[in-house]
Write a protein that holds these residues in place. Structure first.
Motif, PDB file in Angstrom:
ATOM      1  N   ALA A  73      28.712 146.294  57.948  1.00 25.80           N
ATOM      2  CA  ALA A  73      27.322 146.458  57.303  1.00 25.80           C
ATOM      3  C   ALA A  73      26.781 145.617  56.234  1.00 25.80           C
ATOM      4  O   ALA A  73      26.015 145.753  55.583  1.00 25.80           O
ATOM      5  N   GLU A 114      18.656 147.486  63.448  1.00 23.83           N
ATOM      6  CA  GLU A 114      19.697 147.324  62.414  1.00 23.83           C
ATOM      7  C   GLU A 114      20.957 147.928  62.700  1.00 23.83           C
ATOM      8  O   GLU A 114      22.111 147.431  62.578  1.00 23.83           O
ATOM      9  N   VAL A 168      12.999 149.074  64.000  1.00 26.38           N
ATOM     10  CA  VAL A 168      13.740 148.304  62.752  1.00 26.38           C
ATOM     11  C   VAL A 168      15.114 148.892  62.374  1.00 26.38           C
ATOM     12  O   VAL A 168      16.277 148.280  62.327  1.00 26.38           O
ATOM     13  N   CYS A 214      23.228 144.190  55.598  1.00 18.62           N
ATOM     14  CA  CYS A 214      22.306 144.883  56.521  1.00 18.62           C
ATOM     15  C   CYS A 214      20.957 145.205  55.726  1.00 18.62           C
ATOM     16  O   CYS A 214      21.116 145.258  54.309  1.00 18.62           O
ATOM     17  N   LYS A 215      20.179 145.375  56.434  1.00 20.40           N
ATOM     18  CA  LYS A 215      18.727 145.620  55.818  1.00 20.40           C
ATOM     19  C   LYS A 215      18.289 147.195  55.720  1.00 20.40           C
ATOM     20  O   LYS A 215      17.303 147.479  55.261  1.00 20.40           O
ATOM     21  N   PHE A 216      19.252 147.848  55.907  1.00 20.32           N
ATOM     22  CA  PHE A 216      19.084 149.545  55.472  1.00 20.32           C
ATOM     23  C   PHE A 216      18.967 149.394  53.836  1.00 20.32           C
ATOM     24  O   PHE A 216      19.681 148.546  53.046  1.00 20.32           O
ATOM     25  N   LYS A 267      22.688 146.153  65.225  1.00 19.29           N
ATOM     26  CA  LYS A 267      23.559 144.894  64.825  1.00 19.29           C
ATOM     27  C   LYS A 267      24.778 145.282  64.010  1.00 19.29           C
ATOM     28  O   LYS A 267      25.801 144.812  63.934  1.00 19.29           O
ATOM     29  N   ILE A 268      24.993 146.331  63.187  1.00 20.80           N
ATOM     30  CA  ILE A 268      26.016 146.807  62.420  1.00 20.80           C
ATOM     31  C   ILE A 268      27.132 147.292  63.171  1.00 20.80           C
ATOM     32  O   ILE A 268      28.454 146.877  63.156  1.00 20.80           O
TER      33      ILE A 268
END
Length: 441
Positions: A309, A299, A295, A312-314, A302-303
């Motif tokens: 960002a 992610e 994950v 983003c899922k962070f 992707k960034i």
């Protein structure tokens, strides 16, 4: 207001993005002028660093950023070293867990033979980072939350006794977050706690709110039925295996209902249960590699690909705010009360004065001032004396290159049923750790 320079040692960790977001979220309380990443794995760090640089450019472009594998670059001109290293990475963690389980012994990254193996790898890495810090930024403080914290803390006590190192752990923070939820408080910071033990091996003896009201009865009532399982919980400990750990706390609690236990005590007090409920082919290390690793790195990629960002899922690692609180206590002499791993020196009156204990301390610019605990009950004292001996023997084995002392350490662990089993596990661990451990004779 003074701005600080920080190096995150272990820049390629999956926890690094959450720590960066947490630092950014606290810039009003702890301003940063420079943020650096250091890791000895350039490829791994580069992915995390490129994503984090994009986050920094979007949220705080004034912060100077650098990711490097050069110690001089990393540790020059820093005020704080935030260290969370994993020597051998998850491939070695998998062996730490699976080798003991082959022998029907607890396979866990910080407890029992697996924790001992990890400790033998971590000692050299932590000492190396301390030495870099002292060479290039002698006035800096190191906030160390590398595991296994108990063994690492004993090694720093023995081998770098005058270093500015604070050994910390976020596990009690995660549990206290759940306790606050149980009693309906907004934050764990609204509670005053008394806690004593060793790292991953301790008990809460008192919890009150800021008005002095006793919160223990309500928390105990919940723990007796549900353990530390709550509706929301915390955002770090979410996998099914963690839920089982939080639930099992109700059985640990039954052994001493006058206190509230750290969840890790299940490995020492119910090792047969742990082994029977473990999948010997698919351990916690596999869960992390298949989950968090994929994950976080997915992610990050992707960034980098989007060069943004946004969405983003962070997420902010709330538990890591403990690190900012600690840094602020040092920087601004806040005299905050915090749980740290420190040399006992009489704080626990009837316990080894050289043991590295986890207790509340008042923290200011000169470091921690331990709070007196007084005498502790015989049950906890007996368990702690056995476990602190394990930790001391591991460090002695590392220093002396002693097979005998490491065998003694594994034999003494409450998770191991006999000296024969300890020897069999040790011999396999030596084979697996040839690249990482000192040679044992």
């Amino acid at each position: 207001m003074e701005k600080f320079s920080i190096v995150i040692s272990g820049g390629g960790s999956t926890f690094t993005p959450g720590i960066v977001l947490m630092l950014l979220d606290n810039l009003d309380k702890f301003p940063i002028r420079k943020l650096k990443f250091y890791d000895n794995d350039k490829e791994r760090q580069d992915t995390i660093a490129q994503a984090c640089e994009i986050i920094l450019n979007e949220q705080a472009p004034e912060i100077e950023f650098l990711a490097t594998v050069d110690p001089k670059e990393a540790f020059t001109d820093v005020d704080f070293v935030m260290a969370h290293i994993r020597v051998g990475k998850y491939a070695m963690r998998e062996l730490d867990e699976k080798i003991p389980l082959k022998h029907n012994v607890v396979g866990q990254e910080t407890c029992g033979p697996g924790g001992i193996a990890y400790g033998m790898r971590s000692i050299g890495g932590i000492l190396e980072i301390i030495d870099y810090m002292e060479e290039y930024s002698p006035n800096a403080w190191m906030l160390n939350y590398s595991n296994p914290a108990a063994i690492v803390a004993e090694a720093t006590r023995r081998l770098r006794p005058n270093s500015k190192v604070l050994n910390i752990c976020d596990m009690p923070v995660g549990i206290e977050t759940r306790m606050a939820e149980i009693v309906g408080l907004e934050s764990r910071k609204e509670m005053n706690v008394r806690y004593y033990g060793l790292n991953h091996f301790g008990w809460w003896s008192s919890i009150t709110d800021q008005e002095g009201n006793d919160l223990m009865p309500k928390i105990k009532e919940h723990v007796q039925e549900y353990g530390y399982v709550t509706d929301i919980g915390d955002d770090q400990h979410v996998d099914k295996s963690w839920n089982d750990t939080f639930l099992k706390a109700r059985d640990v609690y039954e052994l001493d209902p006058t206190t509230l236990p750290n969840t890790y005590l299940k490995y020492y007090l119910f090792p047969d249960y742990v082994v029977n409920h473990s999948d010997k082919e698919h351990t916690r290390a596999n869960e992390v590699m298949e989950g968090r690793e994929k994950v976080v790195f997915g992610e990050a990629k992707k960034i980098i690909e989007k060069q943004s960002a946004k969405n983003c899922k962070f997420h902010i690692d709330e538990h890591a705010s403990y690190i900012v609180d600690l840094a602020r206590a040092i920087a601004y002499n806040t005299q905050e009360r915090m749980l740290l791993i420190v040399e006992n020196n009489g704080a626990i009156e009837n316990f080894d004065s050289t043991g590295m204990v986890e207790i509340p301390c008042i923290v200011g610019s000169n470091g921690p001032e331990p709070i007196s605990i007084g005498k502790i009950p015989q049950f906890q004292k007996g368990l702690m004396e056995q476990q602190v001996s394990v930790e001391k023997l591991v460090v002695e084995a590392w220093i002396e290159g002693s097979y005998q002392k490491l065998w003694q350490a594994i034999t003494l662990s409450k998770t191991v049923p006999s000296a024969k089993v300890a020897k069999d596990i040790l011999d396999e661990l030596i084979e697996a750790n040839q690249k990482f451990w000192p040679k044992l004779g």
